[in-house]
Design an enzyme around this catalytic site. Structure first.
Site, PDB file in Angstrom:
ATOM      1  N   GLU A   1      15.016   2.195  18.657  1.00 61.60           N
ATOM      2  CA  GLU A   1      14.237   3.433  18.846  1.00 61.60           C
ATOM      3  C   GLU A   1      13.823   3.578  20.297  1.00 61.60           C
ATOM      4  O   GLU A   1      13.273   2.630  20.848  1.00 61.60           O
ATOM      5  CB  GLU A   1      13.013   3.411  17.932  1.00 61.60           C
TER       6      GLU A   1
ATOM      7  N   ARG B   1       0.826  -1.228   0.000  1.00 60.01           N
ATOM      8  CA  ARG B   1       0.000   0.000   0.000  1.00 60.01           C
ATOM      9  C   ARG B   1       0.851   1.265   0.000  1.00 60.01           C
ATOM     10  O   ARG B   1       0.632   2.193  -0.774  1.00 60.01           O
ATOM     11  CB  ARG B   1      -0.873   0.027   1.265  1.00 60.01           C
ATOM     12  N   ILE B   2       1.867   1.305   0.903  1.00 62.98           N
ATOM     13  CA  ILE B   2       2.657   2.538   1.040  1.00 62.98           C
ATOM     14  C   ILE B   2       3.540   2.738  -0.190  1.00 62.98           C
ATOM     15  O   ILE B   2       3.657   3.853  -0.712  1.00 62.98           O
ATOM     16  CB  ILE B   2       3.482   2.509   2.344  1.00 62.98           C
TER      17      ILE B   2
ATOM     18  N   ASP C   1       9.529  -6.158  -5.900  1.00 65.43           N
ATOM     19  CA  ASP C   1       8.694  -6.793  -4.881  1.00 65.43           C
ATOM     20  C   ASP C   1       8.492  -8.236  -5.313  1.00 65.43           C
ATOM     21  O   ASP C   1       8.018  -8.474  -6.429  1.00 65.43           O
ATOM     22  CB  ASP C   1       7.344  -6.075  -4.762  1.00 65.43           C
TER      23      ASP C   1
ATOM     24  N   HIS D   1      10.594   8.706  13.640  1.00 66.34           N
ATOM     25  CA  HIS D   1       9.501   7.765  13.328  1.00 66.34           C
ATOM     26  C   HIS D   1       8.142   8.490  13.366  1.00 66.34           C
ATOM     27  O   HIS D   1       7.234   8.101  14.101  1.00 66.34           O
ATOM     28  CB  HIS D   1       9.507   6.582  14.306  1.00 66.34           C
ATOM     29  N   ILE D   2       8.060   9.536  12.547  1.00 68.44           N
ATOM     30  CA  ILE D   2       6.848  10.363  12.538  1.00 68.44           C
ATOM     31  C   ILE D   2       6.011  10.175  11.275  1.00 68.44           C
ATOM     32  O   ILE D   2       5.049  10.911  11.067  1.00 68.44           O
ATOM     33  CB  ILE D   2       7.193  11.872  12.671  1.00 68.44           C
TER      34      ILE D   2
ATOM     35  N   ASP E   1      13.547   7.902   8.746  1.00 70.16           N
ATOM     36  CA  ASP E   1      12.511   8.149   9.753  1.00 70.16           C
ATOM     37  C   ASP E   1      12.517   7.058  10.810  1.00 70.16           C
ATOM     38  O   ASP E   1      11.902   7.216  11.861  1.00 70.16           O
ATOM     39  CB  ASP E   1      11.135   8.203   9.064  1.00 70.16           C
TER      40      ASP E   1
ATOM     41  N   ALA F   1       3.736   8.263  10.352  1.00 70.89           N
ATOM     42  CA  ALA F   1       2.289   8.067  10.540  1.00 70.89           C
ATOM     43  C   ALA F   1       1.674   9.160  11.402  1.00 70.89           C
ATOM     44  O   ALA F   1       0.471   9.133  11.656  1.00 70.89           O
ATOM     45  CB  ALA F   1       2.043   6.706  11.188  1.00 70.89           C
TER      46      ALA F   1
HETATM   47  C1  3PG Z   1       3.194   1.636  11.485  1.00 72.03           C
HETATM   48  O1  3PG Z   1       3.718   0.537  11.538  1.00 72.03           O
HETATM   49  O2  3PG Z   1       1.968   1.778  11.330  1.00 72.03           O
HETATM   50  C2  3PG Z   1       4.019   2.874  11.576  1.00 72.03           C
HETATM   51  O3  3PG Z   1       5.359   2.579  11.632  1.00 72.03           O
HETATM   52  C3  3PG Z   1       3.621   3.717  12.743  1.00 72.03           C
HETATM   53  O4  3PG Z   1       3.639   2.971  13.889  1.00 72.03           O
HETATM   54  P1  3PG Z   1       3.428   3.659  15.306  1.00 72.03           P
HETATM   55  O5  3PG Z   1       2.122   4.374  15.271  1.00 72.03           O
HETATM   56  O6  3PG Z   1       3.455   2.538  16.249  1.00 72.03           O
HETATM   57  O7  3PG Z   1       4.539   4.599  15.519  1.00 72.03           O
END
Ligand code: 3PG
Length: 314
Positions: A263, A151-152, A171, A281-282, A258, A284
């Site tokens: 982490e 999807r992404i 893929d 990791h932002i 990201d 989302a």
């Molecule tokens: C995910 O896997 O959906 C994203 O990496 C975001 O994950 P998180 O909301 O746990 O940070």
């Protein structure tokens, strides 16, 4: 005993609404305390997590009353789904709700790298006006390599196509005639050809036992001289030392990361590199994606507690 245990920072109107009908225990730091986490999981019917709570086989085994684990997000690498299934516990996730935001951050990192935006910002703030120093490259006419075309990857490719980029795809489960490939005017190629052709390599490979360290020294050696590498998937799929080495040698022109192998990360060689853009990791984290994610996870967790089939079973 609680109905629903939330072990990370997950807030929103949908969570508040859950509290009207269920006994919700909100413990945003619980993921950091193994003993307290084990204890609380032993006394709840449902839990909601992001990606930091390690929902291991041992933790699940202690979930005597646990019926459902809701993952507020897409990646399931922190949950032992097989162990949950064996114990009859439903795992749900929110695979579609944040993909668009992740694709947008990927495009943002591509643009920021191509035009040196963070470095130019830092330089200008200290009183410089170095126009030629920050000469960049256009995305138009360049090639984006999408590694992992779920999807992404698809949503990223659509945006790249709109920028006038040529799209090449690797893929193992996507055929050359797939509708999604045609929709982005893409070409499915063997991985080494994608790496060799791409000016921007976007990593959208999920983290599984077989994809850990997928981008290793050998694969980085196959990349085109001067390419950029962007990772908005999982840090564990990249050998960070190997990446640092190809960045130091200037084989790769830059990277946008990201996600990291640990982490939050400890201090690393990337911190000193001007050609690397680091974000926490932002991908989302937009108002819209979080709203959709939290609504979806709440709906599924409450549904399972009421005996319904979830919309997004893992
Ligand atoms: C995910 O896997 O959906 C994203 O990496 C975001 O994950 P998180 O909301 O746990 O940070």
């Amino acid at each position: 005993m609680s109905d629903i245990l939330i072990t990370e920072k997950i807030q929103g109107l949908a969570i508040d609404a859950l509290g009207q009908s269920y006994d919700v225990k909100y413990e945003p730091n619980l993921w950091q305390n193994d003993a307290a986490l084990r204890d609380a999981v032993g006394k709840t019917r449902a839990m909601i997590v992001r990606n930091q709570t390690q929902v291991t086989r041992a933790l699940i085994a202690g979930g005597n009353s646990l019926k459902v684990i809701g993952r507020a997000g897409a990646g399931l690498d922190n949950i032992d789904v097989a162990a949950a299934c064996e114990q009859g516990i439903v795992v749900t996730s929110t695979p579609e709700q944040n993909s668009l935001s992740v694709a947008e951050l990927t495009l943002g990192l591509m643009l920021a790298l191509a035009r040196h935006i963070p470095a130019a910002d830092r330089d200008t703030r200290v009183g410089n006006w170095s126009r030629q120093k920050f000469t960049g490259v256009e995305l138009y006419g360049s090639t984006v390599g999408i590694v992992g075309f779920g999807r992404i990857g698809f949503l990223t490719a659509m945006r790249a196509q709109a920028m006038g980029m040529r799209v090449v795809i690797s893929d193992p489960v996507v055929g050359p005639d797939a509708a999604t490939v045609n929709a982005v005017g893409g070409y499915v190629l063997p991985l080494e050809q994608v790496l060799g052709a791409a000016d921007f390599i976007c990593c959208h490979v999920p983290c599984t036992p077989s994809t850990r360290l997928f981008f290793n020294a050998d694969r980085f050696a196959q990349t085109k001289q001067g390419a950029y590498f962007i990772n908005t998937s999982r840090g564990e799929v990249v050998d960070e030392l190997a990446l640092a080495s190809v960045l130091k040698s200037k084989h790769l022109a830059g990277a946008g990361l990201d996600v990291r192998s640990t982490e939050p990360p400890t201090a690393s060689v990337f911190d000193q590199m001007d050609n690397v853009i680091l974000t926490p990791h932002i991908a989302a984290f937009t108002d819209q994606a979080q709203d959709r994610v939290i609504k979806a996870v709440c709906l599924d967790v409450a549904g399972v507690l009421e005996g319904k089939t979830p919309n997004y079973p893992a």
